[in-house]
Write an enzyme that holds these catalytic residues in place. Structure first.
Site, PDB file in Angstrom:
ATOM      1  CG  ASN A   9      -1.734   1.243   1.361  1.00 14.47           C
ATOM      2  OD1 ASN A   9      -1.798   2.039   0.425  1.00 14.47           O
ATOM      3  ND2 ASN A   9      -2.371   1.430   2.505  1.00 14.47           N
ATOM      4  CD1 TRP A  10       4.001   1.286  -2.523  1.00 12.97           C
ATOM      5  CD2 TRP A  10       3.613   1.904  -4.637  1.00 12.97           C
ATOM      6  NE1 TRP A  10       4.770   0.498  -3.342  1.00 12.97           N
ATOM      7  CE2 TRP A  10       4.559   0.852  -4.639  1.00 12.97           C
ATOM      8  CE3 TRP A  10       3.206   2.448  -5.864  1.00 12.97           C
ATOM      9  CZ2 TRP A  10       5.100   0.340  -5.819  1.00 12.97           C
ATOM     10  CZ3 TRP A  10       3.754   1.938  -7.035  1.00 12.97           C
ATOM     11  CH2 TRP A  10       4.685   0.897  -7.009  1.00 12.97           C
ATOM     12  CE  LYS A  11      -0.133   3.388   4.695  1.00  8.06           C
ATOM     13  NZ  LYS A  11      -0.039   3.519   6.126  1.00  8.06           N
ATOM     14  CG  HIS A  97      -5.713   2.120   5.292  1.00  2.16           C
ATOM     15  ND1 HIS A  97      -5.254   3.085   6.156  1.00  2.16           N
ATOM     16  CD2 HIS A  97      -4.709   1.213   5.153  1.00  2.16           C
ATOM     17  CE1 HIS A  97      -4.011   2.772   6.523  1.00  2.16           C
ATOM     18  NE2 HIS A  97      -3.660   1.646   5.926  1.00  2.16           N
ATOM     19  CD  GLU A  99      -2.860   5.759   6.641  1.00  2.00           C
ATOM     20  OE1 GLU A  99      -2.855   5.759   5.398  1.00  2.00           O
ATOM     21  OE2 GLU A  99      -1.943   5.248   7.319  1.00  2.00           O
ATOM     22  CD  GLU A 169      -3.234  -2.119   7.444  1.00  2.00           C
ATOM     23  OE1 GLU A 169      -2.121  -2.319   6.973  1.00  2.00           O
ATOM     24  OE2 GLU A 169      -3.915  -1.108   7.173  1.00  2.00           O
ATOM     25  N   GLY A 175       2.837   2.630  10.702  1.00  2.00           N
ATOM     26  CA  GLY A 175       3.798   3.717  10.500  1.00  2.00           C
ATOM     27  C   GLY A 175       4.536   4.124  11.758  1.00  2.00           C
ATOM     28  CB  SER A 215       5.637  -1.582  11.981  1.00  2.00           C
ATOM     29  OG  SER A 215       5.259  -0.236  12.238  1.00  2.00           O
ATOM     30  N   GLY A 236       3.089  -0.904   4.245  1.00  2.00           N
ATOM     31  CA  GLY A 236       3.183   0.509   3.878  1.00  2.00           C
ATOM     32  C   GLY A 236       4.622   0.898   3.589  1.00  2.00           C
ATOM     33  N   GLY A 237       5.261   1.531   4.561  1.00 10.32           N
ATOM     34  CA  GLY A 237       6.587   2.119   4.368  1.00 10.32           C
ATOM     35  C   GLY A 237       7.623   1.187   3.758  1.00 10.32           C
TER      36      GLY A 237
HETATM   37  P1  13P Z   1       3.304   0.637   7.617  1.00  6.52           P
HETATM   38  O1  13P Z   1       3.781  -0.681   7.040  1.00  6.52           O
HETATM   39  O2  13P Z   1       4.063   1.816   7.104  1.00  6.52           O
HETATM   40  O3  13P Z   1       3.234   0.574   9.116  1.00  6.52           O
HETATM   41  O4  13P Z   1       1.797   0.852   7.092  1.00  6.52           O
HETATM   42  C1  13P Z   1       0.878  -0.178   7.248  1.00  6.52           C
HETATM   43  C2  13P Z   1      -0.336   0.148   6.485  1.00  6.52           C
HETATM   44  O5  13P Z   1      -1.092   1.029   6.860  1.00  6.52           O
HETATM   45  C3  13P Z   1      -0.596  -0.598   5.253  1.00  6.52           C
HETATM   46  O6  13P Z   1      -1.888  -0.381   4.798  1.00  6.52           O
END
Ligand code: 13P
Length: 255
Positions: A9-11, A97, A99, A169, A175, A215, A236-237
């Site tokens: 998930n590149w956001k 998600h 967010e 999640e 993050g 994470s 994510g990251g």
């Molecule tokens: P991180 O891997 O950066 O913690 O993000 C997780 C996430 O929200 C994937 O959708």
């Protein structure tokens, strides 16, 4: 045996040009260790055309959108419909998600409408759930997750459920660098599966894939994926770099 599904998930990162560069580097790494995993990339909407074009040469990697409208068409400025995603060969969509829930006010009802709309178009939802630290520490973990699951999946048929992936999640692990321990994650995944069993029966609960997100890194992927109820990751990251995302996939491969 459920097949692992690992998604990036590149956001709001990675524009069209960078997407092409990422896919060139990433697909050059793919080999035998990736064969037993469904690999999914979720770029921002504007990068979907570039990704779709590049991935047409790589059937091992599927495309996801990060969101979708619950409406078909019309006066919804800034929104994208399921049919638009279909045109770009987008096979999955991330829905709900944390967010989207916390920053854009998405409720269980909205998330449910999006899930139903995605299934009507035969797109596979990656349905996200998760609790805040405050909810976990005040003993409300199970009631929060049950409410999210029951609300999000309302009126989804058994067939549609088997084509839906759940992503657990924990909000406090997203993050932050704080990952749920493998034990905490396994325990919560087992609970999530038990709720799916209450709603759809044992057979479907055993088929549904539940990803862990929050994470995930190359260094913790193997232990997390080794848990019996963890069937993949939403990253994510650590999925912004091709080598790091590849390492998560290869470190997760069953021996
Ligand atoms: P991180 O891997 O950066 O913690 O993000 C997780 C996430 O929200 C994937 O959708």
């Amino acid at each position: 045996m459920r097949k692992l599904i690992i998604a990036a998930n590149w956001k709001m990162n990675v524009g069209p040009k960078e997407t092409t560069d990422f896919i060139n580097s990433f697909t050059a790494l793919l080999g035998r260790k990736c064969e037993h995993t469904d690999i999914v990339l979720a770029p921002p909407f504007v990068s979907l055309p570039a990704a779709s074009e590049k991935l047409s040469e790589h059937p091992l990697v599927a495309l996801a959108a990060q969101n979708v409208s619950q409406h078909d068409s019309g006066a919804y400025t800034g929104e994208i419909s399921v049919l638009m995603l279909k045109e770009l060969f987008t096979h999955y969509v991330i829905i709900g998600h944390s967010e989207r829930r916390s920053l854009y006010g998405e409720t269980d009802e909205i998330i449910n409408a999006k899930l139903l709309k995605a299934r009507q178009a035969n797109i596979k939802p990656i349905f996200c759930i998760g609790e805040t630290l405050e909810e976990r520490e005040s003993g409300r973990l199970e009631s929060v997750l049950r409410t999210q699951i029951e609300g999000g999946l309302k009126d989804l048929t058994a067939k549609d459920m088997t084509d839906t992936v759940i992503a657990y999640e924990p909000v406090w692990a997203i993050g932050t660098g704080v990952v749920a321990t493998a034990e905490q994650a396994q325990e919560t995944h087992a609970f999530v599966r038990s709720v799916v069993k209450d709603l759809y029966g044992e057979d479907i609960a055993n088929k549904v894939r539940i990803q862990y997100g929050g994470s995930v890194k190359p260094g913790n992927a193997a232990e997390l994926m080794g848990q019996p109820d963890i069937d993949g990751a939403l990253v994510g990251g650590a999925a912004l770099d091709p080598q790091s995302f590849y390492d998560i996939i290869s470190n997760s491969a069953p021996e």
